[in-house]
Design a protein around this motif. Structure first.
Motif, PDB file in Angstrom:
ATOM      1  N   TYR A 253       0.841  -1.195   0.000  1.00 52.72           N
ATOM      2  CA  TYR A 253       0.000   0.000   0.000  1.00 52.72           C
ATOM      3  C   TYR A 253       0.877   1.247   0.000  1.00 52.72           C
ATOM      4  O   TYR A 253       1.832   1.359   0.782  1.00 52.72           O
TER       5      TYR A 253
ATOM      6  N   THR B  55      -3.723   4.799   0.266  1.00 50.71           N
ATOM      7  CA  THR B  55      -4.804   3.807   0.284  1.00 50.71           C
ATOM      8  C   THR B  55      -4.785   2.890  -0.937  1.00 50.71           C
ATOM      9  O   THR B  55      -5.666   2.063  -1.090  1.00 50.71           O
TER      10      THR B  55
ATOM     11  N   ARG C 139      -3.385  -0.092  -3.202  1.00 54.91           N
ATOM     12  CA  ARG C 139      -2.642  -1.359  -3.118  1.00 54.91           C
ATOM     13  C   ARG C 139      -2.106  -1.717  -4.499  1.00 54.91           C
ATOM     14  O   ARG C 139      -2.868  -1.862  -5.459  1.00 54.91           O
TER      15      ARG C 139
END
Length: 282
Positions: A267, A270, A272
């Motif tokens: 990450y 926020t 990934r």
């Protein structure tokens, strides 16, 4: 270029092509296409008479609190890219055209889908295999092209095709990176400029690990993984996983391992991101 919204329309089109003796190449995507997707279409164009691109943000592979609603979409851009790269048809259904309200049948692979992303997203690969099996039934492809960036997905689909005897060649397309080394992904648009800069640590860490793995093989895997985690954390990444696994089994590598999948999920803010390198050690 033809555009289909309904499953029966696509299937009828595919069956017409098959009756005419034409081969079909399928490129399954979730849209918001970029140069990586374009490379998949180009490969399919060389392999088949007819190229079908599916553009479908598949709800069954998203778990609670994942980014289904905010997953980027731009159909006009996607359509233009498909035309530019010679696709013959686009299949862009709504979820209701793919899943009946009382749908209760799933396709599930139970071994290769369990580690890595499968351990963090328990329903993800069940959704992937189910929708891909449906796309195979609808598009009737002779070959289907998947990118190596989603390495675990590629391995799971290959296993499904083998186990269920789909008469389809699965083509693994090279991972495509930007000029700065970041693996191309539809989710890259979520990154701030600073997050993008910090995310470049992923390709740097993977690139540095490859020669060490080639030299020492599986015996170096644990130390290399630990060093990569430290480097990624120092760059501000929140590690979801960094793992070195046998590329055939997705289990811990052993003396018999011939290739190691070095895979990361990290990450930045926020967002990934995943990346990987496949390392031949024998």
């Amino acid at each position: 270029m033809r555009i289909f919204k309904l499953a029966a329309e696509l299937q009828n089109y595919a069956l017409e092509q098959k009756r005419a003796g034409r081969t079909i190449g399928l490129v399954p995507t979730m849209g918001f296409l970029h140069a990586g997707h374009a490379s998949l279409i180009d490969i399919a164009r060389k392999k088949a008479d007819i190229v079908i691109v599916s553009i479908f943000v598949n709800p069954t592979q998203f778990g609670p609190n994942e980014d289904l609603d905010k997953y980027p979409r731009d159909f006009e851009h996607d359509k233009a890219l498909c035309i530019e790269h010679g696709a013959d048809a686009v299949f862009a259904p709504e979820p209701g055209a793919m899943y009946a309200p009382d749908a209760s049948t799933w396709v599930e692979e139970t071994v290769l889908s369990k580690p890595l992303c499968g351990a963090r997203r328990p329903i993800h690969f069940r959704g992937v295999t189910t929708v891909v099996a449906k796309l195979f039934n609808l598009a009737q492809p002779d070959c289907a092209v998947f990118g190596r960036k989603d390495a675990q997905q590629l391995f799971v689909i290959k296993r499904m095709v083998r186990d269920l005897n789909f008469p389809i060649e699965i083509i693994a397309a090279p991972l495509v990176r930007g000029e700065d080394g970041l693996a191309l992904s539809s989710r890259n648009r979520y990154l701030t400029e600073d997050e993008h800069r910090r995310a470049l640590v992923l390709s740097r860490a993977l690139r540095a690990a490859v020669p060490a793995l080639k030299r020492a093989g599986y015996t170096a895997a644990a130390d290399i993984v630990a060093a990569m985690k430290q480097e990624i954390a120092a760059a501000g990444g929140q590690v979801d996983y960094v793992e070195a696994l046998d590329a055939d089994t997705l289990a811990a590598p052993t003396e018999a391992t011939s290739a190691i999948l070095l895979a990361v999920a990290v990450y930045f803010g926020t967002t990934r991101l995943i990346d990987n390198e496949l390392v031949q050690v024998k």
